[in-house]
Motif scaffolding. Structure first.
Motif, PDB file in Angstrom:
ATOM      1  N   ARG A 362       0.957  -1.110  -0.071  1.00  0.00           N
ATOM      2  CA  ARG A 362       0.018   0.157  -0.023  1.00  0.00           C
ATOM      3  C   ARG A 362       0.970   1.350  -0.007  1.00  0.00           C
ATOM      4  O   ARG A 362       0.595   2.248  -0.632  1.00  0.00           O
ATOM      5  N   LYS A 363       2.013   1.248   1.002  1.00  0.00           N
ATOM      6  CA  LYS A 363       2.732   2.360   0.779  1.00  0.00           C
ATOM      7  C   LYS A 363       3.366   2.587  -0.517  1.00  0.00           C
ATOM      8  O   LYS A 363       3.684   3.829  -0.999  1.00  0.00           O
ATOM      9  N   LEU A 364       3.974   1.463  -1.185  1.00  0.00           N
ATOM     10  CA  LEU A 364       4.574   1.691  -2.674  1.00  0.00           C
ATOM     11  C   LEU A 364       3.526   2.169  -3.504  1.00  0.00           C
ATOM     12  O   LEU A 364       3.909   3.130  -4.332  1.00  0.00           O
ATOM     13  N   GLN A 365       2.239   1.787  -3.392  1.00  0.00           N
ATOM     14  CA  GLN A 365       1.227   2.220  -4.481  1.00  0.00           C
ATOM     15  C   GLN A 365       0.980   3.674  -4.177  1.00  0.00           C
ATOM     16  O   GLN A 365       0.949   4.603  -5.031  1.00  0.00           O
ATOM     17  N   ALA A 366       0.691   4.224  -2.895  1.00  0.00           N
ATOM     18  CA  ALA A 366       0.583   5.495  -2.493  1.00  0.00           C
ATOM     19  C   ALA A 366       1.614   6.665  -2.879  1.00  0.00           C
ATOM     20  O   ALA A 366       1.522   7.475  -3.569  1.00  0.00           O
TER      21      ALA A 366
END
Length: 370
Positions: A362-366
């Motif tokens: 999720r962090k990478l996508q954000a």
């Protein structure tokens, strides 16, 4: 621990070499020698039992020839030799010259002064005692010290469980020695070193638990994820997620391949495999050769007519999301399995791994959207 620590003990004495029962052993010495300073009758037996349970069985012999046979036959373990003074005078010089596996000598004799002259040259490896309780207490303490040293060696090479076993055994030896020693002040220096929130036992246990955690990450080795011919479809988000997963998972669990033949890929498949690709022809060929039970296919393909019984995805992000979903599900499945068999610690670690993957993705996508 007794079968693993590499120690073998021989007790050579004309009077006790044929005695097998510890109480008979104690009574025999009570008859032959001075009283044991008011110690409880069971002290000798308890010390002997502690030695045999935690260190090594003791082989009793009544003559030098039998002792030498035991020494000659034991070629792998280090040997402790306990002897009477009279027999020790004859056997110690011979053994020190011919059998280096015998690394430590304890002389038990009624009058120590009668044996000082011959024993002096061997003072670096020999100790003398007038009471069997004193001898056994010192023996437990000496081996406790040795086990602490060995445990620290295992700590230095990140072998937490082996270190913990040595430290716990050393703790047992120290406690038994203290319980039997009613003459001297309680010796707590090594117990303080072993026990407590930052003691050696706790440090070894923490290292062992960390090792279990590292091993748990690799449980998905029972399944393989292979990405074939996807480099041209990759975007920065998908690339970052795949790179993170390759670092997070154990080696050879997630493999990326470009422009490889079906034979090259089949050689990599030695367990159930999830294959992600855009190459329909290659996918079909692999399914024919590997079988549907060993190969699950996930493809980017807009035209459903071109693909039979295959999970289809419209773009690389959806395909990579499916990869993440499968890996997370595998961790959760394994956690449930371990919880059912009451391996709660492993289950908790595996659930944390699943949550960690979801959080990092999720962090990478954000970060790619911002």
């Amino acid at each position: 621990m007794p079968s693993e620590n590499g120690i073998y003990c021989i007790w050579l004495d004309l009077h006790i070499g044929i005695i097998e029962e510890y109480r008979a052993f104690h009574e025999k010495f009570q008859e032959k020698l001075a009283p044991i300073n008011g110690l409880p009758p069971d002290s000798i037996n308890n010390l002997m039992l502690c030695f045999e349970q935690e260190i090594a069985p003791i082989k009793f012999v009544s003559n030098i020839d039998d002792a030498l046979v035991l020494i000659q036959n034991e070629t792998e373990k280090r040997i402790i030799l306990i002897s009477s003074g009279t027999l020790g005078k004859d056997i110690v010089p011979f053994v020190t010259e011919n059998y280096p596996r015998v690394y430590s000598f304890y002389i038990f004799c009624a009058v120590i002064s009668n044996h000082c002259r011959w024993a002096l040259p061997y003072s670096s490896c020999l100790q003398m005692f007038g009471h069997e309780t004193d001898l056994l207490i010192r023996l437990l303490r000496d081996i406790s010290k040795e086990f602490i040293h060995l445990g620290r060696s295992y700590l230095a090479v990140d072998e937490g469980e082996s270190a913990r076993q040595y430290f716990v055994t050393a703790q047992t030896l120290e406690i038994d020695a203290n319980n039997a020693d009613t003459i001297h002040h309680t010796f707590n220096e090594r117990l303080d070193l072993l026990q407590g929130p930052n003691g050696l036992i706790r440090r070894a246990k923490n290292l062992r638990d960390e090792h279990i955690a590292r091993e748990t990450i690799a449980f998905v080795d029972e399944i393989q994820y292979i990405l074939v011919d996807l480099s041209e479809s990759m975007n920065p988000t998908a690339e970052c997620i795949v790179h993170f997963l390759k670092i997070f998972l154990s080696p050879q669990t997630l493999i990326t391949i470009d422009n490889s033949s079906s034979d090259d890929i089949i050689r990599l498949i030695d367990k159930p495999t999830c294959l992600f690709t855009t190459n329909n022809a290659l996918a079909e060929l692999l399914r024919e050769r590997c079988g549907s039970s060993n190969l699950s296919l996930y493809m980017i393909e807009d035209n459903a007519d071109l693909v039979d019984n295959t999970t289809l995805y419209g773009n690389i992000n959806d395909l990579v999301d499916k990869l993440v979903e499968l890996i997370v599900a595998k961790y959760r499945q394994q956690a449930a399995k371990h919880r059912n068999i009451r391996k709660t610690q492993l289950a908790d670690i595996e659930m944390k791994m699943a949550e960690r993957i979801e959080y990092e993705v999720r962090k990478l996508q954000a970060s790619q959207l911002s």
